[in-house]
Design an enzyme around this catalytic site. Sequence first.
Site, mmCIF file in Angstrom:
data_model
loop_
_atom_site.group_PDB
_atom_site.id
_atom_site.type_symbol
_atom_site.label_atom_id
_atom_site.label_comp_id
_atom_site.label_asym_id
_atom_site.label_seq_id
_atom_site.Cartn_x
_atom_site.Cartn_y
_atom_site.Cartn_z
ATOM 1 C CG HIS A 269 -2.014 0.971 1.250
ATOM 2 N ND1 HIS A 269 -2.277 1.867 0.251
ATOM 3 C CD2 HIS A 269 -2.933 1.264 2.230
ATOM 4 C CE1 HIS A 269 -3.280 2.654 0.584
ATOM 5 N NE2 HIS A 269 -3.693 2.309 1.785
ATOM 6 C CG HIS A 308 -4.019 1.388 -8.763
ATOM 7 N ND1 HIS A 308 -5.300 1.156 -8.321
ATOM 8 C CD2 HIS A 308 -3.440 2.236 -7.882
ATOM 9 C CE1 HIS A 308 -5.484 1.849 -7.218
ATOM 10 N NE2 HIS A 308 -4.389 2.511 -6.912
ATOM 11 C CG ASP A 364 2.844 4.121 -4.851
ATOM 12 O OD1 ASP A 364 2.038 3.185 -5.032
ATOM 13 O OD2 ASP A 364 2.681 5.015 -4.001
HETATM 14 C C1 MLT Z 1 -4.064 4.858 -2.739
HETATM 15 O O1 MLT Z 1 -3.961 5.997 -3.217
HETATM 16 O O2 MLT Z 1 -4.586 4.614 -1.629
HETATM 17 C C2 MLT Z 1 -3.451 3.731 -3.510
HETATM 18 O O3 MLT Z 1 -3.466 4.021 -4.892
HETATM 19 C C3 MLT Z 1 -4.059 2.371 -3.221
HETATM 20 C C4 MLT Z 1 -5.515 2.179 -3.578
HETATM 21 O O4 MLT Z 1 -6.231 3.106 -3.941
HETATM 22 O O5 MLT Z 1 -5.936 1.001 -3.468
#
Ligand code: MLT
Length: 425
Positions: A269, A308, A364
């Site tokens: 995460h 993602h 990321d």
């Molecule tokens: C986020 O911004 O929390 C991450 O991209 C992870 C997600 O959305 O599952």
Amino acid sequence: MPENKLVVTDARTGKQYDLPITDGTIKAMDLRAIQTDPEDFGVLAHDPAFTNTTSCRSAITFIDGDKGILEYRGYSISDLAEKASFTEIQWLLLNGEMPDRAQHDRWTGDLASRAKLPAGLLETLRGVPRDGHPMSVLMTLVAALGAYNPECRNVRDAAVRGEHIRRILAQMPLLAGAAWRHRQGWPQLASKPELGYVGNFLRQVFAKDESDAKAVSPVLVRAMDVLLTLHADHEQNCSTNAMRGVGSSEADPYSSTGAAIAALSGPLHGGANEEVLRMLAEIGSTANIPSFLEKVRAKKAKLMGFGHRVYKSYDPRAKIIARTAKEVFEVTGKNPLLEVAVELERIALSEPYFIERNLYPNVDFYSGLIYQSMGFDPAYFTVLFAVGRAPGWLSQWDEMLRDSEQKIARPRQIYTGHRGRKLAR
Ligand code: MLT
């Protein structure tokens, strides 16, 4: 006009059942009517990791993973990142509308007047190992902050929620700054809210001591503001699910935020940007990219920062971050790993293997390069993610407590263990 329902036949009994469809979903509880006999518990839905399950109704963030759309309260992330400040985004997520000038001035004033840490908390910090993971340190500090705010436990009182949302948002950057200074072995600094929300935070990070009057580059302040905005919310991600889950027991907001930080600390995460830097450092140079990608195809290496769970086209935040990276590198000097990152992205976006698997750069991929160029070490990157995500967690928490459909989260299970054993002694 066809009715909005599923008509299912239970082959075991030949019985038919109507399952109404609302907002594209069926109520899982409606499945319980499907029984083989009156003693039967009824059918449940099995959905590990909730890959196809909605947990709530929310009006905060909209994502269309196929089209690469991300909106906070209906505004596109690119519009907001370009035209709004992070403190305006905090207000937007919490209140549903962009603040007018008076509202924003009052909001930043509320945060500034609360931007001070209890002295005892810095004592707590002094007892934490300097080389402890920064997310463990942040989690400790946020949970401990709850001990200084016992009245925060009355979560059903909207005024109490509003007060502690302000305190948590005002103090998160200071906790992050204190954790950074502790990690460097530097003396703690007094908060200077007059420098602005992000300016005060970056002074906590960069100033060596109280006498260090070197101003933080406005380019870095603006870049950090954009990065915090890009991370502010992302609908029902893992850490927001933790915030809602813990908050559903009426735990206080500091404990719930601590749980969200714990979830975010995982490498799958929030820790993903830390793993991206380790991957780029392992690759080392563009010459090594082909052999690294061979290992990825052979599943002997993981391509971090790509793909993602939700976005099947591209992560709209990645495009904005790539642009921000170039502005930061003009001030900090180019990150030597940028060349590797740009070439890795070029190849990944051109090769069928990655395209077929929707392996596009996500939020990321570039954020870690920017943070490293600003002087942060990889283990600290996720703390920056947490400072950005705090308004998202708190707006989702507040929305959950206002939602009459919500109650304490308590999933079921498929039991696979022993039954009725006797302890022969
Ligand atoms: C986020 O911004 O929390 C991450 O991209 C992870 C997600 O959305 O599952």
